[in-house]
Design an enzyme around this catalytic site. Sequence first.
Site, mmCIF file in Angstrom:
data_model
loop_
_atom_site.group_PDB
_atom_site.id
_atom_site.type_symbol
_atom_site.label_atom_id
_atom_site.label_comp_id
_atom_site.label_asym_id
_atom_site.label_seq_id
_atom_site.Cartn_x
_atom_site.Cartn_y
_atom_site.Cartn_z
ATOM 1 C CB CYS A 1 1.337 3.269 -6.508
ATOM 2 S SG CYS A 1 2.143 1.800 -7.167
ATOM 3 C CG PHE A 2 3.117 -0.580 -4.001
ATOM 4 C CD1 PHE A 2 2.000 -1.270 -4.432
ATOM 5 C CD2 PHE A 2 4.282 -0.726 -4.734
ATOM 6 C CE1 PHE A 2 2.041 -2.084 -5.548
ATOM 7 C CE2 PHE A 2 4.332 -1.537 -5.850
ATOM 8 C CZ PHE A 2 3.211 -2.213 -6.258
ATOM 9 C CB CYS A 3 0.967 3.462 1.198
ATOM 10 S SG CYS A 3 -0.820 3.237 1.201
ATOM 11 C CG ASN A 4 7.363 2.985 -0.515
ATOM 12 O OD1 ASN A 4 7.996 3.735 -1.251
ATOM 13 N ND2 ASN A 4 7.938 2.258 0.431
#
Length: 215
Positions: A1-4
Amino acid sequence: CFCNPGACQWFLGLSNTDILKQYESGHICSDYNDLIDGLPTGAVRVSFGYMTRKADVDKVINMIEECYLKAPAERLSRIDIAKLPKALMHIPDKLKPKLKEICIYPIKSCGAFKIVDSWPLTSTGFLYDRGWMIVDASGMALTQKHHSRLCLIRPIINRQRETMELTFTGMKSVDVSLENTSKGTNVVNASVCQSKVCDDLVSGYDCGDTVAQWL
């Protein structure tokens, strides 16, 4: 998810406990678990840049319309179930409409009685739905428009015992017989306003002094 994960948690409004529960349930990045315990596990981020064309934007909008805004039946008709990966085989069942519960309102303007299985139908609708009303000394029906606390009266129907239990926070409950034609009842004629039978003269039975004093 969002890479974050932190940004994802903030965007979805998830608590630390929610995040821990999702990981304990086996959720990992890029899996097919969209929901766990009714909470989303991620979101889709769309990035626009200098090279983005209108055609690209149109494709995203079409995807949102087709996958999320169409009626479930139409979305289901577009799915080739045979080509779905094993991890997504549960999706078609989720898109099929299912009856979760039925709510009837035995007493006009009071709380609902929730039914999670089957319930009898009569010529006028669900059995016991809007079968009772609370009236004042003049025979006028009381409604939430002027008595908002009526919604806190919760009826519980027990068909085996043929009783309807009335509950209210902080008070001992009281039972009302489901048998309208019980011996010794008194017919009450009242003009009902602000209802589906507005201006119609209706006839009912007095449920007795015990429930009257409770009310």
